[in-house]
Design an enzyme around this catalytic site. Structure first.
Site, PDB file in Angstrom:
ATOM      1  N   ASP A  11       0.853  -1.179   0.000  1.00 14.05           N
ATOM      2  CA  ASP A  11       0.000   0.000   0.000  1.00 14.05           C
ATOM      3  C   ASP A  11       0.897   1.239   0.000  1.00 14.05           C
ATOM      4  O   ASP A  11       2.077   1.176   0.363  1.00 14.05           O
ATOM      5  CB  ASP A  11      -0.891  -0.041   1.251  1.00 14.05           C
ATOM      6  CG  ASP A  11      -1.756   1.190   1.399  1.00 14.05           C
ATOM      7  OD1 ASP A  11      -2.426   1.567   0.422  1.00 14.05           O
ATOM      8  OD2 ASP A  11      -1.759   1.779   2.498  1.00 14.05           O
ATOM      9  N   ASP A  13      -0.361   5.197   0.752  1.00 12.44           N
ATOM     10  CA  ASP A  13      -0.681   6.175   1.795  1.00 12.44           C
ATOM     11  C   ASP A  13      -0.788   5.513   3.158  1.00 12.44           C
ATOM     12  O   ASP A  13      -1.570   4.586   3.350  1.00 12.44           O
ATOM     13  CB  ASP A  13      -1.994   6.898   1.470  1.00 12.44           C
ATOM     14  CG  ASP A  13      -1.896   7.765   0.226  1.00 12.44           C
ATOM     15  OD1 ASP A  13      -0.774   7.924  -0.286  1.00 12.44           O
ATOM     16  OD2 ASP A  13      -2.933   8.278  -0.224  1.00 12.44           O
ATOM     17  N   ASP A 218      -2.131  -0.680   5.842  1.00 12.10           N
ATOM     18  CA  ASP A 218      -2.564  -0.102   7.125  1.00 12.10           C
ATOM     19  C   ASP A 218      -4.077   0.077   7.236  1.00 12.10           C
ATOM     20  O   ASP A 218      -4.570   0.449   8.298  1.00 12.10           O
ATOM     21  CB  ASP A 218      -1.907   1.261   7.334  1.00 12.10           C
ATOM     22  CG  ASP A 218      -2.522   2.341   6.452  1.00 12.10           C
ATOM     23  OD1 ASP A 218      -2.559   2.158   5.205  1.00 12.10           O
ATOM     24  OD2 ASP A 218      -2.995   3.353   6.991  1.00 12.10           O
TER      25      ASP A 218
END
Length: 272
Positions: A11, A13, A218
């Protein structure tokens, strides 16, 4: 040390990029080590194709990349020995898409606007300035973020309880919404996990070698990717708890946030 060919799906961001500043400086030494070991790092993100073109240059990556939460995989010519299965040549890359285009989802959102009047907005209705305010991006990056091909990010403005009703309403009309760190992404039956599996299967088919996949994320929209990977790495966030996953084995959670946590766990897994 893992002996098989490793492929890293990450991922962006809040994971490789800091949640607030979008800096990846803390991860740079590990990125350099991965490059030296010829371990591919594949951005696997809610970001768009045009965002990734710029970001890959900044990160010095020449690997494939997965956009818009698994909507499509873009593969540079020469990464595989042969044309990847089921791909078309598009914008200078082999492209494998998994869902309908953005216009389909915009029409779906029109159908629920009356029921949720004033409770949400979405990228196609937002000015570049409004996208800047919602994301913290500068104008150029916000314009790239708005240039979507497959899905549509929704910014929820109403109460949290009503948000669940909204998600149900779009699901009932055929969407498969994904909640990211900031937005609800309205898209089809695609996710980062399905895209990860496709890349791994194609890699094994072309190179006839075993693969160990490592996924790092996240947010809730990373859950499918974390579940699909051989090794799941949950990156802690200053803004929300780590995603809850069913997978029990080979699951790691960073002690540091964002790129610091990214570098922390990959160093432990691959370089110690």
């Amino acid at each position: 040390m893992i002996e098989q060919q490793v492929i890293i799906f990450t991922d962006m961001d809040g994971t490789l990029l800091d949640h607030n500043t979008y800096s990846f400086e803390a991860a740079t030494p590990v990125l350099e080590k991965l490059h030296a070991k010829q371990i591919p790092v594949l951005p696997t993100t809610s970001k768009t194709f045009v965002e990734l073109l710029a970001l890959r240059n900044t990160l010095n990556l020449t690997t494939p990349f997965i956009v818009e939460n698994g909507a499509a995989v873009y593969i540079p010519h020469g990464f595989f020995k042969k044309k990847p299965a089921g791909t078309v040549w598009q914008d200078g890359y082999w492209c494998k898409s998994f869902t309908s285009n953005k216009q389909y989802w915009l029409k779906l959102l029109e159908k629920v606007k009356a029921e949720f009047s004033g409770e949400f907005t979405h990228f196609s209705e937002m000015s570049i300035e409004a996208i800047c305010d919602a994301t913290g991006l500068n104008e150029a990056d916000a314009a790239r973020a708005a240039n979507r091909q497959y899905g549509e990010p929704v910014l929820w403005l109403g109460e949290a309880s009503r948000k669940e009703a909204f998600i149900k309403a779009v699901k009932d009309r055929g969407a498969h919404p994904l909640e990211g760190g900031r937005f609800v992404h309205i898209c089809g039956d695609c996710n980062k996990g399905s895209a990860l599996r496709w890349v791994v299967e194609e890699y094994i088919r072309q190179f006839e070698t075993p693969v160990t996949s490592i996924a790092l994320g996240d947010g809730k929209n990373d859950i499918a990717m974390l579940e699909a990977a051989d090794i799941a790495v949950r990156i802690t966030s200053p803004s929300h708890p780590p995603p809850t996953i069913q997978k029990q084995e080979h699951v790691y959670t960073s002690t540091h946030h964002g790129p610091e946590g990214w570098a922390e766990v990959l160093n432990q897994l691959l370089f110690q």
